[in-house]
Design an enzyme around this catalytic site. Structure first.
Site, short mmCIF file in Angstrom:
data_model
loop_
_atom_site.label_atom_id
_atom_site.label_comp_id
_atom_site.label_asym_id
_atom_site.label_seq_id
_atom_site.Cartn_x
_atom_site.Cartn_y
_atom_site.Cartn_z
N CYS A 1 -2.89 0.43 9.79
CA CYS A 1 -3.91 -0.54 9.33
C CYS A 1 -4.88 -0.94 10.43
CB CYS A 1 -3.26 -1.85 8.89
SG CYS A 1 -1.68 -1.72 8.16
N HIS B 1 0.83 -1.21 0.00
CA HIS B 1 0.00 0.00 0.00
C HIS B 1 0.86 1.27 0.00
CE1 HIS B 1 -3.27 -2.52 2.14
NE2 HIS B 1 -3.75 -2.20 0.97
C1 CIR Z 1 -3.85 -7.85 3.27
O1 CIR Z 1 -3.07 -8.35 2.47
O2 CIR Z 1 -4.87 -7.27 2.91
C2 CIR Z 1 -3.54 -7.98 4.74
N1 CIR Z 1 -2.86 -9.21 4.98
C3 CIR Z 1 -2.70 -6.82 5.23
C4 CIR Z 1 -3.41 -5.51 5.13
C5 CIR Z 1 -2.64 -4.41 5.75
N2 CIR Z 1 -3.34 -3.18 5.68
C6 CIR Z 1 -2.79 -2.01 5.48
O3 CIR Z 1 -1.59 -1.90 5.29
N3 CIR Z 1 -3.58 -0.96 5.44
#
Ligand code: CIR
Length: 253
Positions: free
Chosen positions: A246, A160
């Site tokens: 997150c 991201h």
């Molecule tokens: C994903 O791949 O969607 C989750 N394992 C990690 C998401 C992390 N979110 C973020 O950086 N905003």
């Protein structure tokens, strides 16, 4: 008053999505205790924490940031790029409804909140494997009437935009330039220590900055720049490709 929406770590976190890192066993109890420390720190920094119960069938649901972007004027419910994550949005919408009017992105838009970096009235959106141009365009149509300028930038090699750049003050970004082409010339920038590539994700809570204990060299760089930070352990959820921003949706009420 600052509010923070969080959600308990799912017992299924081991089945999380992984894009740029290799699978390593996740200790669910350790992840939960680190998450509890994170919530405690948010409380100490003045947040009213709204902690939602775990979603046993949604492995990545602790990463609430990806499901909504909460602005002062409205909340935009996202359409997460990973199909396995779309059902996370429903309960977040219910949690946000008392505080904001809600708007939602619809197909073909894809957008993860982790790609949305708000710096005052400018909103940077990362074009990533999770966020597409239709997502940027729909989002812009929703927020432009409220005076926001939306700018998009490509993200490569990391999940991201906010893995590569976050705001640590009103005019300063913490960045890892290996993963973005944008110069961010309108801001002061602090580069992560080269030995800590994942360190660009800092969480602002009011005037405070929360930072991962995993990255002491970059924390020193922040300190030297006068950005004092509150340290919290985040190693376990990092194995699920998650970081600090997150795990919460932070907004003023
Ligand atoms: C994903 O791949 O969607 C989750 N394992 C990690 C998401 C992390 N979110 C973020 O950086 N905003």
């Amino acid at each position: 008053m600052i509010h923070a929406i969080t959600r308990e770590v799912s017992p299924a976190i081991g089945q999380c999505e992984l894009t740029h890192i290799d699978p390593v066993a996740i200790d669910v109890e350790l992840a939960r205790s680190q998450h509890a420390e994170y919530r405690q720190l948010l409380t100490e920094l003045g947040c009213e924490v709204i902690h939602l119960p775990a979603e046993p069938d949604l492995p990545d649901s602790v990463f609430v940031e990806d499901t909504a972007v909460v602005l002062d004027e409205l909340a935009v419910l996202t359409r997460p790029g990973a199909e396995s994550r779309r059902a996370e949005v429903t309960s977040i919408a219910e949690a946000l409804a008392p505080y904001r009017s809600l708007a939602e992105l619809t197909a073909p838009a894809l957008l993860d909140g982790g790609d949305v970096l708000c710096v005052g009235k400018t909103i940077w959106i990362g074009l990533s494997s999770r966020t597409n141009r239709a997502g940027v365009e729909q989002f812009e149509r929703l927020v432009a009437p409220h005076g926001y300028t939306v700018r998009s930038t490509k993200v490569h090699g990391v999940l991201h935009l906010k893995s590569a750049a976050t705001a640590v003050s009103d005019d300063t970004l913490l960045v890892n330039r290996d993963w973005i082409n944008e110069d961010f010339n309108d801001y002061q920038t602090i580069a992560v220590d080269p030995s800590e590539p994942f360190a660009a994700n800092a969480l602002r809570v009011g005037e405070c900055v929360v930072f991962s204990a995993t990255y002491p060299r970059t924390a020193e760089r922040l300190d030297s720049a006068g950005i004092h930070n509150h340290s919290v352990a985040s190693s376990e959820l990092a194995k699920a490709e998650g970081a600090l921003t997150c795990c919460s949706l932070i907004f003023n009420v």
